[in-house]
Design a protein around this motif. Structure first.
Motif, PDB file in Angstrom:
ATOM      1  N   ALA A 166       2.235   1.764  -3.463  1.00 35.18           N
ATOM      2  CA  ALA A 166       1.208   2.272  -4.377  1.00 35.18           C
ATOM      3  C   ALA A 166       0.917   3.745  -4.100  1.00 35.18           C
ATOM      4  N   GLU A 167       0.902   4.143  -2.832  1.00 41.33           N
ATOM      5  CA  GLU A 167       0.697   5.555  -2.508  1.00 41.33           C
ATOM      6  C   GLU A 167       1.846   6.404  -3.023  1.00 41.33           C
ATOM      7  N   GLN A 169       0.832  -1.201   0.000  1.00 39.99           N
ATOM      8  CA  GLN A 169       0.000   0.000   0.000  1.00 39.99           C
ATOM      9  C   GLN A 169       0.864   1.248   0.000  1.00 39.99           C
ATOM     10  N   ILE A 226      -6.087   1.685  -4.908  1.00 39.18           N
ATOM     11  CA  ILE A 226      -5.178   0.780  -4.199  1.00 39.18           C
ATOM     12  C   ILE A 226      -5.954  -0.391  -3.629  1.00 39.18           C
TER      13      ILE A 226
END
Length: 332
Positions: free
Chosen positions: A199-200, A196, A209
């Motif tokens: 992806a951020e 995560q 996400i």
């Protein structure tokens, strides 16, 4: 001891001599497992005795089973059982997703509300909850909306809204949502936090996400227990008599048994239908698990890129051959 080998390409003839006292290699002796054979014989004996009792015991009344297996009331009971199962699971899944996100929220009110919900519905028996929903019209004769301690905008008769079908679905679905919420929470937590964060860092939104990164991986953990809960829900519908709901499969077969005074064959009819539906659900669960387990649960060897194998040279081919022909040596 000696033996000779001739190479087909070069035509070279080679002879190999072995000392008479040298040990013979690769002369493996299979390990004997007498316990397996004894266990298999015992199991087969029990199966044979069971099958004999099924076909020779007249008290099973297979003629009555054949008469009522496709009875109109029984088939209608199967339909209502499937309807209760699907509707209750849909309600439970929607609530469980919401509860799982609330449990992981930074808002303490959301976290504690989710925890209390799970605590209450997991801590009380489903039969008790079904009885409660059957008596909801006694506790609250009317459902009204308005200002607290002020005027009432409108009111509805509770018995007209929460009938036996709605009460059964509410009782089953709310109870199941508490169990599914923990399953979904465990699935979401099984995905590494670093994915995560990565992806951020790429600028992906939280919704994307969750939809593209987290959920596809979490589903591999979520699907198996959810399938088990669905099968359990199918059988839990037999408790809706507590509402009371009198159209499901169990009640239909019990009513026929009370009318014919033959409970055993009607119980067999219900068991056969439950087994058929459960088997279909298990097949569907298998394919869903296989779909979400791609790349993880697949035990097939990975495909070899010919260009990469050629670039690796003959050494890679020799190593691959050793792994294929001599797996014990490769493992060492």
């Amino acid at each position: 001891m000696s033996f000779s080998v001739t190479d087909d390409k070069s035509g070279v003839h080679m002879e190999h001599h072995q000392h008479p006292d040298a040990p013979v290699l690769n002369k493996s002796v299979p390990v004997r497992h007498p316990g397996r054979w004894i266990s298999a014989i015992i199991i087969l004996a029990f199966v044979a005795v069971f099958l004999q009792s099924l076909f020779t015991n007249p008290n099973f009344r297979w003629d009555i089973v054949g008469t009522y297996i496709l009875d109109v009331k029984v088939v209608q009971g199967v339909g209502w059982t499937l309807l209760l199962t699907v509707a209750s699971m849909v309600l439970a899944i929607v609530l469980a997703i919401l509860l799982a996100f609330m449990r992981q929220s930074d808002n303490p009110i959301f976290r504690w509300s989710s925890w209390v919900w799970v605590w209450f519905f997991r801590g009380t028996p489903v039969y008790t909850q079904l009885v409660f929903w059957g008596l909801i019209a006694v506790l609250y004769p009317k459902i009204s909306a308005g200002v607290p301690f002020g005027p009432e905008f409108f009111s509805l008769d509770t018995a007209a809204i929460v009938n036996a079908t709605v009460a059964a679905i509410l009782g089953l679905g709310l109870n199941e949502s508490a169990y599914l919420a923990e399953i979904f929470r465990a699935g979401l937590k099984s995905v590494d936090r670093g994915q995560q964060e990565a992806a951020e860092a790429l600028g992906m939104s939280k919704g994307k996400i969750m939809w593209r990164i987290i959920l596809p991986q979490a589903m591999r953990v979520i699907v198996p227990p959810t399938g088990n809960e669905t099968i359990g829900m199918l059988k839990t519908t037999s408790l809706v008599l507590a509402v009371p709901f009198t159209l499901d499969l169990t009640f239909a077969t019990n009513a026929l048994a009370n009318r014919t005074y033959l409970p055993v064959p009607l119980l067999i009819v219900a068991a056969i239908w439950y087994l058929v539906i459960t088997s279909i659900l298990m097949v569907g669960q298998h394919f869903i698990e296989a779909y979400y387990g791609k790349g993880v649960d697949n035990l097939a060897p990975a495909a070899v890129n010919p260009a990469a194998a050629k670039a690796a040279g003959p050494g890679a081919d020799a190593q691959r051959s050793m792994k294929t022909d001599f797996p014990e040596e490769s493992a060492r």
